[in-house]
Design a protein around this motif. Sequence first.
Motif, PDB file in Angstrom:
ATOM      1  N   LEU A 213      82.378  97.976 110.767  1.00  0.00           N
ATOM      2  CA  LEU A 213      82.202  97.069 109.642  1.00  0.00           C
ATOM      3  C   LEU A 213      81.242  97.664 108.628  1.00  0.00           C
ATOM      4  O   LEU A 213      80.187  98.187 108.985  1.00  0.00           O
ATOM      5  CB  LEU A 213      81.631  95.733 110.121  1.00  0.00           C
ATOM      6  CG  LEU A 213      82.471  94.927 111.098  1.00  0.00           C
ATOM      7  CD1 LEU A 213      81.636  93.805 111.709  1.00  0.00           C
ATOM      8  CD2 LEU A 213      83.687  94.348 110.402  1.00  0.00           C
TER       9      LEU A 213
ATOM     10  N   PHE B 179      80.581  91.241 103.992  1.00  0.00           N
ATOM     11  CA  PHE B 179      81.238  92.177 104.892  1.00  0.00           C
ATOM     12  C   PHE B 179      82.646  92.508 104.436  1.00  0.00           C
ATOM     13  O   PHE B 179      83.369  91.654 103.906  1.00  0.00           O
ATOM     14  CB  PHE B 179      81.315  91.585 106.301  1.00  0.00           C
ATOM     15  CG  PHE B 179      80.022  91.626 107.059  1.00  0.00           C
ATOM     16  CD1 PHE B 179      79.013  90.708 106.794  1.00  0.00           C
ATOM     17  CD2 PHE B 179      79.803  92.597 108.023  1.00  0.00           C
ATOM     18  CE1 PHE B 179      77.819  90.748 107.489  1.00  0.00           C
ATOM     19  CE2 PHE B 179      78.609  92.639 108.725  1.00  0.00           C
ATOM     20  CZ  PHE B 179      77.613  91.712 108.461  1.00  0.00           C
ATOM     21  N   GLY B 180      83.058  93.749 104.697  1.00  0.00           N
ATOM     22  CA  GLY B 180      84.449  94.119 104.561  1.00  0.00           C
ATOM     23  C   GLY B 180      85.233  93.663 105.782  1.00  0.00           C
ATOM     24  O   GLY B 180      84.665  93.121 106.732  1.00  0.00           O
ATOM     25  N   GLN B 181      86.545  93.884 105.745  1.00  0.00           N
ATOM     26  CA  GLN B 181      87.393  93.443 106.846  1.00  0.00           C
ATOM     27  C   GLN B 181      87.294  94.352 108.063  1.00  0.00           C
ATOM     28  O   GLN B 181      87.719  93.984 109.145  1.00  0.00           O
ATOM     29  CB  GLN B 181      88.847  93.346 106.385  1.00  0.00           C
ATOM     30  CG  GLN B 181      89.087  92.171 105.442  1.00  0.00           C
ATOM     31  CD  GLN B 181      90.559  91.970 105.176  1.00  0.00           C
ATOM     32  OE1 GLN B 181      91.159  92.680 104.368  1.00  0.00           O
ATOM     33  NE2 GLN B 181      91.169  91.010 105.850  1.00  0.00           N
ATOM     34  N   GLY B 182      86.743  95.523 107.874  1.00  0.00           N
ATOM     35  CA  GLY B 182      86.531  96.407 109.006  1.00  0.00           C
ATOM     36  C   GLY B 182      87.674  97.380 109.243  1.00  0.00           C
ATOM     37  O   GLY B 182      88.793  97.203 108.751  1.00  0.00           O
TER      38      GLY B 182
ATOM     39  N   ASN C 214      91.070  88.208 111.964  1.00  0.00           N
ATOM     40  CA  ASN C 214      91.510  89.227 111.011  1.00  0.00           C
ATOM     41  C   ASN C 214      90.787  89.126 109.665  1.00  0.00           C
ATOM     42  O   ASN C 214      91.331  89.555 108.635  1.00  0.00           O
ATOM     43  CB  ASN C 214      93.022  89.155 110.794  1.00  0.00           C
ATOM     44  CG  ASN C 214      93.782  89.409 112.080  1.00  0.00           C
ATOM     45  OD1 ASN C 214      93.472  90.339 112.817  1.00  0.00           O
ATOM     46  ND2 ASN C 214      94.770  88.579 112.364  1.00  0.00           N
ATOM     47  N   ARG C 215      89.601  88.546 109.688  1.00  0.00           N
ATOM     48  CA  ARG C 215      88.799  88.470 108.464  1.00  0.00           C
ATOM     49  C   ARG C 215      87.415  89.047 108.745  1.00  0.00           C
ATOM     50  O   ARG C 215      86.941  89.092 109.876  1.00  0.00           O
ATOM     51  CB  ARG C 215      88.657  87.014 108.012  1.00  0.00           C
ATOM     52  CG  ARG C 215      89.969  86.302 107.741  1.00  0.00           C
ATOM     53  CD  ARG C 215      90.472  86.538 106.349  1.00  0.00           C
ATOM     54  NE  ARG C 215      89.580  86.015 105.335  1.00  0.00           N
ATOM     55  CZ  ARG C 215      89.584  84.765 104.907  1.00  0.00           C
ATOM     56  NH1 ARG C 215      90.431  83.901 105.428  1.00  0.00           N
ATOM     57  NH2 ARG C 215      88.747  84.387 103.958  1.00  0.00           N
ATOM     58  N   GLY C 216      86.751  89.475 107.712  1.00  0.00           N
ATOM     59  CA  GLY C 216      85.373  89.939 107.862  1.00  0.00           C
ATOM     60  C   GLY C 216      84.425  88.781 108.059  1.00  0.00           C
ATOM     61  O   GLY C 216      84.780  87.627 107.864  1.00  0.00           O
TER      62      GLY C 216
ATOM     63  N   ARG D  47      92.437 100.366 107.573  1.00  0.00           N
ATOM     64  CA  ARG D  47      92.271  99.156 108.360  1.00  0.00           C
ATOM     65  C   ARG D  47      92.383  99.431 109.838  1.00  0.00           C
ATOM     66  O   ARG D  47      91.700  98.814 110.655  1.00  0.00           O
ATOM     67  CB  ARG D  47      93.319  98.115 107.960  1.00  0.00           C
ATOM     68  CG  ARG D  47      93.108  97.455 106.618  1.00  0.00           C
ATOM     69  CD  ARG D  47      91.837  96.587 106.573  1.00  0.00           C
ATOM     70  NE  ARG D  47      91.712  95.692 107.706  1.00  0.00           N
ATOM     71  CZ  ARG D  47      92.335  94.528 107.814  1.00  0.00           C
ATOM     72  NH1 ARG D  47      93.167  94.127 106.863  1.00  0.00           N
ATOM     73  NH2 ARG D  47      92.161  93.773 108.883  1.00  0.00           N
TER      74      ARG D  47
ATOM     75  N   GLN E 209      83.278  84.230 111.531  1.00  0.00           N
ATOM     76  CA  GLN E 209      84.347  85.236 111.491  1.00  0.00           C
ATOM     77  C   GLN E 209      85.657  84.574 111.889  1.00  0.00           C
ATOM     78  O   GLN E 209      85.828  84.132 113.021  1.00  0.00           O
ATOM     79  CB  GLN E 209      84.033  86.391 112.439  1.00  0.00           C
ATOM     80  CG  GLN E 209      84.988  87.558 112.340  1.00  0.00           C
ATOM     81  CD  GLN E 209      84.537  88.740 113.183  1.00  0.00           C
ATOM     82  OE1 GLN E 209      83.953  88.583 114.252  1.00  0.00           O
ATOM     83  NE2 GLN E 209      84.781  89.944 112.693  1.00  0.00           N
TER      84      GLN E 209
END
Lengths: 114, 113
Positions: B91, B104-107, A41-43, B9, A38
């Motif tokens: 997430l 995964f998405g950025q959350g 600021n990224r998934g 976001r 991780q």
Amino acid sequence: AQSVAQPEDQVNVAEGNPLTVKCTYSVSGNPYLFWYVQYPNRGLQFLLKYITGDNLVKGSYGFEAEFNKSQTSFHLKKPSALVSDSALYFCAVTKGGGSYIPTFGRGTSLIVHP
Amino acid sequence: EAGVAQSPRYKIIEKRQSVAFWCNPISGHATLYWYQQILGQGPKLLIQFQNNGVVDDSQLPKDRFSAERLKGVDSTLKIQPAKLEDSAVYLCASSLGRQIEAFFGQGTRLTVV
């Protein structure tokens, strides 16, 4: 219940040196093991996995991990660290052949110094 | 290929209010996960869908959390009413199968004040 332990909150290594991020697991039966990274600021991004077969698995960005059944470990390694490898690394386990409920470790912050 | 999309976001709400998060998984991915990630901890699985059916929701606080996956594609996660301890990143992830790596998405970062 299955669990994952990442014993180090932070690992510091100099650029160009080898790195190891440790992971041990507890699960009944055969495990499916994963490493994710991780960046800020990224998934989470998938790095590599062990399902079956060769105990040494290779993944993205030059990372590899070794499955050790007797020590119930799945340590992440890289022969030569880059500053850009600095990130948060998560180990995850799910039970092979049964329910697939992923359990993540708390993460290890890798800091590679120039 | 397009990744996992999540919105919003960021979200700030007061305790006892309700909030909803949306997730659009990668096209063709049958498995969808919602995780809660509290600062300093790893992601904790809240609920797992296989197509539009729930596979596991054993760690979902069902008195306040709910989730659905319409037509086996998009999913929403709702919290009602929110508590301070719900502050976390939520997430969403999807995969081709339950034993395959997830994307995964950025959350969504939720702050409850």
